[in-house]
Design an enzyme around this catalytic site. Structure first.
Site, PDB file in Angstrom:
ATOM      1  N   PRO A  89       5.728   2.878  -0.589  1.00 48.11           N
ATOM      2  CA  PRO A  89       6.153   4.245  -0.952  1.00 48.11           C
ATOM      3  C   PRO A  89       6.251   4.446  -2.463  1.00 48.11           C
ATOM      4  O   PRO A  89       6.286   5.561  -2.941  1.00 48.11           O
ATOM      5  CB  PRO A  89       7.543   4.360  -0.305  1.00 48.11           C
ATOM      6  CG  PRO A  89       7.599   3.299   0.719  1.00 48.11           C
ATOM      7  CD  PRO A  89       6.748   2.184   0.212  1.00 48.11           C
ATOM      8  N   GLU A 116      11.965  -6.466   2.728  1.00 44.55           N
ATOM      9  CA  GLU A 116      12.489  -5.435   1.808  1.00 44.55           C
ATOM     10  C   GLU A 116      11.589  -5.257   0.603  1.00 44.55           C
ATOM     11  O   GLU A 116      11.805  -4.368  -0.195  1.00 44.55           O
ATOM     12  CB  GLU A 116      13.891  -5.846   1.322  1.00 44.55           C
ATOM     13  CG  GLU A 116      14.877  -6.122   2.445  1.00 44.55           C
ATOM     14  CD  GLU A 116      14.757  -5.133   3.593  1.00 44.55           C
ATOM     15  OE1 GLU A 116      14.533  -5.573   4.714  1.00 44.55           O
ATOM     16  OE2 GLU A 116      14.837  -3.916   3.342  1.00 44.55           O
ATOM     17  N   ARG A 154     -15.253   5.120   6.781  1.00 44.98           N
ATOM     18  CA  ARG A 154     -16.107   6.193   7.315  1.00 44.98           C
ATOM     19  C   ARG A 154     -17.020   6.791   6.239  1.00 44.98           C
ATOM     20  O   ARG A 154     -17.983   7.483   6.567  1.00 44.98           O
ATOM     21  CB  ARG A 154     -15.252   7.267   7.959  1.00 44.98           C
ATOM     22  CG  ARG A 154     -14.227   7.872   7.031  1.00 44.98           C
ATOM     23  CD  ARG A 154     -13.282   8.861   7.726  1.00 44.98           C
ATOM     24  NE  ARG A 154     -13.949  10.113   8.046  1.00 44.98           N
ATOM     25  CZ  ARG A 154     -14.205  10.514   9.298  1.00 44.98           C
ATOM     26  NH1 ARG A 154     -13.832   9.781  10.316  1.00 44.98           N
ATOM     27  NH2 ARG A 154     -14.826  11.657   9.505  1.00 44.98           N
TER      28      ARG A 154
HETATM   29  N1  LIG Z   1       4.783   5.121   2.750  1.00 44.75           N
HETATM   30  C1  LIG Z   1       3.923   4.064   2.592  1.00 44.75           C
HETATM   31  N2  LIG Z   1       2.670   4.171   2.098  1.00 44.75           N
HETATM   32  O1  LIG Z   1       2.142   2.931   2.088  1.00 44.75           O
HETATM   33  N3  LIG Z   1       2.997   2.010   2.549  1.00 44.75           N
HETATM   34  C2  LIG Z   1       4.112   2.693   2.875  1.00 44.75           C
HETATM   35  C3  LIG Z   1       5.310   2.082   3.425  1.00 44.75           C
HETATM   36  O2  LIG Z   1       6.243   2.777   3.789  1.00 44.75           O
HETATM   37  N4  LIG Z   1       5.314   0.719   3.486  1.00 44.75           N
HETATM   38  C4  LIG Z   1       6.471   0.040   3.981  1.00 44.75           C
HETATM   39  C5  LIG Z   1       6.680  -1.249   3.316  1.00 44.75           C
HETATM   40  C6  LIG Z   1       5.930  -1.621   2.213  1.00 44.75           C
HETATM   41  C7  LIG Z   1       6.193  -2.838   1.597  1.00 44.75           C
HETATM   42  C8  LIG Z   1       7.181  -3.630   2.104  1.00 44.75           C
HETATM   43 CL1  LIG Z   1       7.510  -5.143   1.334  1.00 44.75          CL
HETATM   44  C9  LIG Z   1       7.935  -3.254   3.199  1.00 44.75           C
HETATM   45  C10 LIG Z   1       7.664  -2.043   3.805  1.00 44.75           C
END
Ligand SMILES: Nc1nonc1C(=O)NCc1ccc(Cl)cc1
Length: 247
Positions: A89, A116, A154
């Site tokens: 995120p 985490e 794609r």
């Molecule tokens: N939104 C998003 N866009 O790409 N990835 C996410 C997301 O939430 N990843 C979760 C996540 C990413 C890294 C770790 Cl360590 C743990 C959890």
């Protein structure tokens, strides 16, 4: 194009890339997706991939070493440079424009975090680009990786048939798609189909579809319209849509 994915859940990534358009692109060798499990690169007997966070707090953090070793193996298997992407995120929002740029690269690696987080030093020294698929929190980076694989896969030359290319184009020119209809011409409860689509007048149909795409984008995603200039014809069609709408 080759995509290497580092993930504690390789089966999920492999299986999601084996179906549909992306699966077929792999069969046609337009795309190659390989998975690497950091646990296979753990150096201790317990195959440890996570550690407790310095500074305390709940949860665990992914260790540097298994990820670094997996990336080293990926680079060793590569004759060209590998563009390394971390899904989280905290990354830049993925857009179709960025997908089109990634689709032209010979090799990318996708790192999927769990727990985490990942030790920041790995991100600092090994990651070229951090990408987010949206502003929400998932349980790991694998769904983000699957989205990148699909969107990029794609676009590989020869992956889409004519219908799919047409659909791709309608989204790719930065507008929302027009409405679609199929049989029955008249549904008992939900009525009929716009007359123009039954007319056989292909110019009028094209015009109607373009007007609907412009109008829907204006109604649902006006932010997309500010990002692009409209040619005179599109501007006129949108004005017509807005006049009809506000009547
Ligand atoms: N939104 C998003 N866009 O790409 N990835 C996410 C997301 O939430 N990843 C979760 C996540 C990413 C890294 C770790 Cl360590 C743990 C959890």
């Amino acid at each position: 194009m080759r995509i290497d994915v580092v993930s504690l859940f390789p089966d999920f990534v492999r299986q999601s890339a084996a179906i549909g358009v992306v699966g077929r692109a792999q069969q046609r060798e337009l795309l190659q997706v390989e998975t690497w499990n950091p646990r296979d690169f753990a150096t201790d007997n317990y195959r440890t991939v996570d550690g407790r966070p310095f500074g305390g707090g709940p949860g665990m953090v992914m260790l540097i070493e298994p990820l670094r070793a997996a990336l080293a193996a990926i680079r060793e298997a590569a004759s060209e440079p590998v563009h390394v992407i971390y899904l989280s995120p905290q990354g830049a929002r993925l857009t179709q424009k960025r997908v089109e740029a990634l689709a032209k690269m010979p090799r990318i690696a996708l790192i999927c975090g769990r727990y985490e987080g990942v030790d920041e030093r790995l991100l600092e020294h090994e990651v070229d680009e951090e990408l987010s698929i949206g502003d929400y929190v998932l349980s790991g980076g694998e769904l983000g990786a699957a989205v990148v694989i699909d969107a990029v896969g794609r676009l590989q030359e020869g992956a889409l048939n004519d219908a799919q290319s047409a659909q791709q184009d309608s989204f790719s020119d930065g507008l929302l798609d027009c409405p679609h209809y199929t049989r029955p011409v008249h549904h008992d409860a939900w009525g009929g189909v716009p007359e123009v689509l039954l007319s056989g007048d292909h110019a009028a149909i094209r015009r109607w579809r373009r007007k609907q795409s412009l109008g829907r984008t204006w109604l649902r995603r006006p932010d997309l319209l500010t990002q692009r200039a409209l040619d005179d014809e599109s501007r006129a069609l949108l004005d017509e849509f807005r006049r009809d709408f506000e009547r």
